[in-house]
Each structure stands twice: as structure tokens, then as C-alpha cells.
Write a protein that holds these residues in place. Sequence first.
Motif, PDB file in Angstrom:
ATOM      1  N   VAL A  77       2.230  -7.990   3.713  1.00  0.00           N
ATOM      2  CA  VAL A  77       1.546  -6.723   3.470  1.00  0.00           C
ATOM      3  C   VAL A  77       2.439  -5.611   4.014  1.00  0.00           C
ATOM      4  O   VAL A  77       2.847  -5.654   5.180  1.00  0.00           O
ATOM      5  CB  VAL A  77       0.162  -6.673   4.139  1.00  0.00           C
ATOM      6  N   ARG A  78       2.750  -4.639   3.159  1.00  0.00           N
ATOM      7  CA  ARG A  78       3.646  -3.544   3.547  1.00  0.00           C
ATOM      8  C   ARG A  78       2.966  -2.208   3.248  1.00  0.00           C
ATOM      9  O   ARG A  78       2.249  -2.072   2.254  1.00  0.00           O
ATOM     10  CB  ARG A  78       4.976  -3.641   2.786  1.00  0.00           C
ATOM     11  N   TYR A  79       3.208  -1.248   4.131  1.00  0.00           N
ATOM     12  CA  TYR A  79       2.654   0.102   3.974  1.00  0.00           C
ATOM     13  C   TYR A  79       3.806   1.101   3.921  1.00  0.00           C
ATOM     14  O   TYR A  79       4.795   0.963   4.651  1.00  0.00           O
ATOM     15  CB  TYR A  79       1.740   0.468   5.147  1.00  0.00           C
ATOM     16  N   VAL A  80       3.658   2.119   3.102  1.00  0.00           N
ATOM     17  CA  VAL A  80       4.658   3.187   3.070  1.00  0.00           C
ATOM     18  C   VAL A  80       4.029   4.447   2.490  1.00  0.00           C
ATOM     19  O   VAL A  80       3.207   4.391   1.574  1.00  0.00           O
ATOM     20  CB  VAL A  80       5.898   2.785   2.240  1.00  0.00           C
ATOM     21  N   THR A  81       4.384   5.576   3.086  1.00  0.00           N
ATOM     22  CA  THR A  81       3.995   6.892   2.574  1.00  0.00           C
ATOM     23  C   THR A  81       5.269   7.693   2.359  1.00  0.00           C
ATOM     24  O   THR A  81       6.152   7.686   3.218  1.00  0.00           O
ATOM     25  CB  THR A  81       3.081   7.628   3.565  1.00  0.00           C
TER      26      THR A  81
ATOM     27  N   GLN B 146      -6.352   0.195   5.250  1.00  0.00           N
ATOM     28  CA  GLN B 146      -5.684  -0.985   5.782  1.00  0.00           C
ATOM     29  C   GLN B 146      -6.135  -2.227   5.015  1.00  0.00           C
ATOM     30  O   GLN B 146      -7.210  -2.248   4.411  1.00  0.00           O
ATOM     31  CB  GLN B 146      -6.011  -1.167   7.268  1.00  0.00           C
ATOM     32  N   ILE B 147      -5.283  -3.246   5.046  1.00  0.00           N
ATOM     33  CA  ILE B 147      -5.608  -4.545   4.452  1.00  0.00           C
ATOM     34  C   ILE B 147      -6.060  -5.474   5.581  1.00  0.00           C
ATOM     35  O   ILE B 147      -5.298  -5.732   6.515  1.00  0.00           O
ATOM     36  CB  ILE B 147      -4.403  -5.142   3.709  1.00  0.00           C
ATOM     37  N   ARG B 148      -7.295  -5.962   5.504  1.00  0.00           N
ATOM     38  CA  ARG B 148      -7.802  -6.856   6.559  1.00  0.00           C
ATOM     39  C   ARG B 148      -7.263  -8.264   6.417  1.00  0.00           C
ATOM     40  O   ARG B 148      -6.919  -8.915   7.400  1.00  0.00           O
ATOM     41  CB  ARG B 148      -9.330  -6.892   6.524  1.00  0.00           C
ATOM     42  N   PHE B 149      -7.197  -8.759   5.189  1.00  0.00           N
ATOM     43  CA  PHE B 149      -6.689 -10.109   4.974  1.00  0.00           C
ATOM     44  C   PHE B 149      -6.265 -10.271   3.528  1.00  0.00           C
ATOM     45  O   PHE B 149      -6.637  -9.488   2.641  1.00  0.00           O
ATOM     46  CB  PHE B 149      -7.743 -11.168   5.348  1.00  0.00           C
TER      47      PHE B 149
ATOM     48  N   GLU C 149      -1.931   3.709  -4.125  1.00  0.00           N
ATOM     49  CA  GLU C 149      -2.114   2.536  -4.979  1.00  0.00           C
ATOM     50  C   GLU C 149      -1.854   1.267  -4.187  1.00  0.00           C
ATOM     51  O   GLU C 149      -1.105   1.266  -3.209  1.00  0.00           O
ATOM     52  CB  GLU C 149      -1.202   2.592  -6.206  1.00  0.00           C
ATOM     53  N   LEU C 150      -2.506   0.193  -4.629  1.00  0.00           N
ATOM     54  CA  LEU C 150      -2.263  -1.157  -4.120  1.00  0.00           C
ATOM     55  C   LEU C 150      -1.480  -1.897  -5.189  1.00  0.00           C
ATOM     56  O   LEU C 150      -1.984  -2.127  -6.290  1.00  0.00           O
ATOM     57  CB  LEU C 150      -3.579  -1.889  -3.827  1.00  0.00           C
TER      58      LEU C 150
ATOM     59  N   VAL D 270       0.882  -1.174   0.000  1.00  0.00           N
ATOM     60  CA  VAL D 270       0.000   0.000   0.000  1.00  0.00           C
ATOM     61  C   VAL D 270       0.915   1.218   0.000  1.00  0.00           C
ATOM     62  O   VAL D 270       1.583   1.511   0.993  1.00  0.00           O
ATOM     63  CB  VAL D 270      -0.934   0.009   1.223  1.00  0.00           C
ATOM     64  N   ILE D 271       0.960   1.914  -1.119  1.00  0.00           N
ATOM     65  CA  ILE D 271       1.904   3.008  -1.333  1.00  0.00           C
ATOM     66  C   ILE D 271       1.123   4.314  -1.487  1.00  0.00           C
ATOM     67  O   ILE D 271       0.200   4.394  -2.296  1.00  0.00           O
ATOM     68  CB  ILE D 271       2.757   2.758  -2.591  1.00  0.00           C
ATOM     69  N   GLU D 272       1.508   5.309  -0.705  1.00  0.00           N
ATOM     70  CA  GLU D 272       0.853   6.617  -0.790  1.00  0.00           C
ATOM     71  C   GLU D 272       1.894   7.707  -0.989  1.00  0.00           C
ATOM     72  O   GLU D 272       2.985   7.657  -0.406  1.00  0.00           O
ATOM     73  CB  GLU D 272       0.032   6.898   0.475  1.00  0.00           C
ATOM     74  N   ARG D 273       1.522   8.691  -1.823  1.00  0.00           N
ATOM     75  CA  ARG D 273       2.361   9.864  -2.077  1.00  0.00           C
ATOM     76  C   ARG D 273       1.614  11.092  -1.575  1.00  0.00           C
ATOM     77  O   ARG D 273       0.473  11.325  -1.952  1.00  0.00           O
ATOM     78  CB  ARG D 273       2.685   9.980  -3.563  1.00  0.00           C
TER      79      ARG D 273
END
Length: 344
Positions: free
Chosen positions: A331-335, A313-316, A113-114, A91-94
Motif C-alpha cells: 500500500v503506497r500513498y502519495v500527494t 487510509q487503507i486499513r487492510f 483515486e485508489l 492512494v494518489i491525491e492531486r
Amino acid sequence: MLCSKVQLFSLSFFAAQDYGYIQTTSTDVLKNFIQTEAVITKPFSLFDLSSVGLFGAETQQSKVAPSTAASRPVLSSRHEQGLKNEIFLDVIERLMVVIGSNGTLMKADIQGELRLKNFFQNCPEMRIGLTEELCIGKSELRGYGTTVRVDECRFHESVKLDEFESHRILKVNPSQGELTLMQYQVSDDIPSALPFHLFPTVERDTSSNRLRIYLKLRCDLPPKSQAVNVRVYLPIPKGVISLSQELSSPDQVAELQPNTRSVQWVIPRMGGGSQLSALFKLEIPRLSSAALLEIGPVSMAFELPMHTCSGLQIRFLRFPTVQPSAPHRWVRYVTHSDSYTIRL
């Protein structure tokens, strides 16, 4: 072999043109434009934070990936190390922000974007559960928890949406490689607090032709979150001949960049809820009041691992049936900052 010769001829043909007019057809001249030697690139891990920043950027920005890196297949490095059954969902946010001189938020946009990276052969259909309270548009309301709102979103043509409206579930049967499942946008209304606030103070010493600039930077992320590779760029007046600095911690670095007429303040890591400060003393011959107008605006660059400003968020991430050799799922998140501007 014929295809290779045609490609080489095409390259040499265009290299010998100038504004559409052929300059020469001599083979002795054209062969200088044909390069047939292969260039070997060193594979790297996109999320190895010890030596490489997120998304492949070098932490010291001393090396740049070659121009062919964008066209390299995702699986090239995996084949060299032995193929692993792994699936990554990023999960990438700018973040694009403009903060006024009085501290008010003037503009805030999130482009998200996912992105799915699949290293699993013969991957069956996957079910990806998003936040159940996800609302699309300002008029839609869902659930009883904290609402996550996006203004608009787009899906890849291979994504099945028959359970999206009712349960916010995406279904996809991906092939090996990389796939952008979903793109979304949030405009002018960020649900979470801004990650950074800057409090500047500018003082002019007319007797010594010195300018004192005091910056206090506050990180408003949650206490368990942190920002990495933080850089603060402060434009300064022309004619600066020296810079002295006082930084609040020894791991910080600041330097004068005459080419861009700015001071760069580098902070390797900053935890949520913390504050850092920097005092810059600039010596400027013939310091005038007009020079003060050349200070700012401040721009920032940073990365926020395991954090999203939208709250998505990603639930599953599941398979409908039990697999004999189930892949490892991550599952990875980054802004990261696309543009973060603070006016002085």
C-alpha cells in the motif's frame, strides 16, 4: 498481414490529405510517410526515487517517456524480469490550492483515486478496508474517531459495495493489470494543514536599481513526513540583467529563466516542520514602481510521499481464504501538487 496493410494505407491516406482534400496518390510519395521500424523503449520503475521521480517523472526532467508509453501494458516490464506475485494499491491525491496575499486560504481542492496494480495470476476476490470514519457528503457522520470527509466518490463497475455502507469495505476480483477502483473529491475544506506556507518580502533600492526579494518557506507537514522535488517559481519584472542569490542550505539551487521571466528555486528534499529561505537580488535598469506589479504570483510544484491531505487510509488488503502462494501486498500513498499558487 492484411490488417497491417490496411493500417499502413490508412496512415498514408490521412498523411496525404490537407483539410480533407487528397493531395496525391503517388506510391513514391506516400511511402515516405510509412514508418515500419519498431522503437524500443527502456522500461523503468515508477517508484525508484534514486533516479526517477514519482509517477515516472525524471528528477532532472532531462528525459521524457515516449508517446507510446501511455498505451504500454502494465505487465510488459514484469515479463522481462520474471513475473512476480505482487499487488500494489496506490492512494494518489492531486492538490489544487490558491492562497491570498494576506495568507488566507482562498481555494483548496483534492482529486484522489485508489489505483490497483495487480501482477498476480488468477487473483481471487480481495477485500479492501478503508478508514471506518469515512463520510461522503457534509451531512453524514460516522464513528467516534477523526472523521475523513469527501464530497463525492465514484467506483469502478467491477467493485462490489455490499459492505461499503456498513464497514467501508470494497470487494473486487481484479484481473492482471491496472484498475482505478475509486475516485473521490474534497472541495474547499481540507482537514489537514496545508503543506507549505510562504512569507515574502520585497524591497526596492532606488539608488542602485536593485530589487531584493526575500522568501521564507515553511513546511507544515508532520515531523516524520517530507516533501521531495520541491520547486518554487517566482515571476519577476522584465528587463532583469543579473541575479545574485543567498540560499540557506548548499543542496538548494536557484536560477534565472529569461524565457519565462521567472526565478526557479529548487529544493530536493524538505522535512516536515523545517524552514528554508532564499534572498534574490535582481538588477533592473530603469526600475519603476510599475515593475513591482509584475512580481508574482508564486507557484509551487512538489511531491509528498507516504502522505495524503484528505486523511484517507487503507486499513487492510486481504483475501477471504488462505492462499497457497499469497502475493506480496503493498500500500503506497502519495500527494502531488496539481496547482499550488500563492499571491504576493
